[in-house]
Design an enzyme around this catalytic site. Structure first.
Site, PDB file in Angstrom:
ATOM      1  N   ARG A 168       0.808  -1.223   0.000  1.00 20.63           N
ATOM      2  CA  ARG A 168       0.000   0.000   0.000  1.00 20.63           C
ATOM      3  C   ARG A 168       0.843   1.277   0.000  1.00 20.63           C
ATOM      4  NH1 ARG A 168      -2.808  -3.334   3.627  1.00 20.63           N
ATOM      5  NH2 ARG A 168      -1.876  -2.280   5.446  1.00 20.63           N
ATOM      6  N   SER A 206      -1.135   2.477  15.402  1.00 17.90           N
ATOM      7  CA  SER A 206      -2.203   1.520  15.113  1.00 17.90           C
ATOM      8  C   SER A 206      -3.206   1.532  16.249  1.00 17.90           C
ATOM      9  CB  SER A 206      -1.600   0.118  14.946  1.00 17.90           C
ATOM     10  OG  SER A 206      -2.584  -0.837  14.655  1.00 17.90           O
ATOM     11  N   PHE A 293      -8.449 -11.502  16.095  1.00 22.01           N
ATOM     12  CA  PHE A 293      -9.300 -10.624  15.289  1.00 22.01           C
ATOM     13  C   PHE A 293     -10.026 -11.423  14.206  1.00 22.01           C
ATOM     14  CE2 PHE A 293      -9.748  -7.940  11.458  1.00 22.01           C
ATOM     15  CZ  PHE A 293     -10.697  -7.052  11.945  1.00 22.01           C
TER      16      PHE A 293
END
Length: 345
Positions: A168, A206, A293
């Site tokens: 990214r 984060s 998660f």
């Protein structure tokens, strides 16, 4: 900044698997086309738990007038001391430089650096957007520097696989983003030390926002996700040198009245992006976070109430400076100095 998924004209190919379909959606921030670099300053004090830092916070809030974004947060060090910080962003690096050289900031810094009541530090970096990426678990999130974005890109396919973070970052197409040289001591005078970062220092902020969670989703975050997240952040704080992490602050955000908000984030400095990637992909402390998660989030899809986000930047050398007065040796960039000193000659 729109990204081209083609491998054409890339020196370093994408790591995204062919036909990849992420198990959960994510979005990236888009900034005004006139914004090419963002400046970030972490201005903080290091203090004992029983010390009152209300005056420091009030003075910093007043001194920070003019910054595009100001976030306040606190964390605990391994030795039981606390760090309380303001994180300031500017969309124009020239505005940041003027502020850093202003009488207003100078008076604030002198007051607290000379007071002797606690340690103080300032970590000032400039982040070219071609060296940065943001990611959000929902399109309405606007944390960190993205509080000043103009739009979103997504859902994006470059995420939830190892290497997506690097993919990214636009510059990664043609740059391996490897470290160059050590963190360097620029000046040392008694209790004050100034340092300068090396080429391609990697910063990650984060975060988690559980403000809107309720019922089962709130319990799952507080009782299942947060404990493994806390363990991972403590590992990086206490043993980060094992994985190339100079320092990690696991911070609780503060609201406008400086009370705890239901938001937190890790702010970590890694020697390189490769070190961050290796910890994320291979270390059990991060795999525990990642797997927990994945165990919970996909079953909710768009109804996930927990808001997750991050911003990752790989910095060029120059204008990435920090100053510490009466601070512990592992604070911020100083962790890099300590790690380098411990390495075999």
């Amino acid at each position: 900044m729109q990204q081209n998924n083609s491998q054409d004209a890339r020196t370093y190919p994408l790591r995204m698997p062919p036909g990849w379909n992420p198990p959960v959606p994510a979005w990236m921030s888009v900034f005004d086309e006139g914004v090419h670099s963002v400046s970030m300053s972490v201005i903080g004090c290091q203090h004992n738990e029983d010390q009152d830092v209300a005056g420091f916070l009030s003075d910093l809030k007043q001194a920070a007038t003019g910054a595009d974004i100001v976030d306040f947060a606190r964390s605990s060090d391994a030795d039981g001391r606390q760090q309380t910080v303001g994180i300031l962003y500017w969309l124009n690096p020239e505005d940041s430089a003027r502020w850093a050289g202003s009488d207003r900031f100078g008076a604030f810094w002198s007051k607290h650096a000379e007071a002797g009541e606690h340690g103080v530090f300032r970590e000032m970096v400039n982040i070219p957007l071609e060296r940065s990426e943001t990611l959000f678990s929902g399109p309405e999130h606007d944390h960190g520097m993205s509080q000043k974005r103009v739009s979103l890109e997504g859902p994006v396919d470059r995420h939830m696989y190892w290497g997506g973070m690097r993919d990214r970052i636009p510059l990664s197409a043609d740059d391996a983003l490897e470290a160059g040289g050590p963190i360097r001591v620029v000046e040392e005078d008694g209790e004050r030390i100034s340092v300068e970062a090396h080429e391609n220092l990697c910063i990650i902020r984060s975060g988690q926002d559980w403000t809107l969670t309720e019922g089962v989703q709130r319990e799952e975050y507080l009782e299942q996700i947060e404990p493994v997240l806390d363990a991972g952040m403590r590992f990086l704080r206490d043993n980060g040198a094992e994985v190339g992490c100079y320092s990690c602050r696991y911070m609780r955000e503060l609201d406008d009245g400086f009370a705890d908000a239901e938001r937190s984030f890790g702010l970590a400095y890694f020697r390189t992006m490769a070190d961050l990637e290796a910890w994320a992909e291979h270390h059990p402390t991060h795999l525990a976070i990642f797997n927990k998660f994945l165990e919970i989030a996909p079953k909710y899809g768009p109804a996930l109430q927990l808001r997750l986000w991050h911003e990752v930047s790989v910095l060029p050398a120059g204008r990435q400076v920090a100053e510490y007065v009466r601070c512990s040796p592992g604070t911020g960039f100083l962790g890099g100095i300590a790690m380098q000193a411990a390495e075999p000659a």
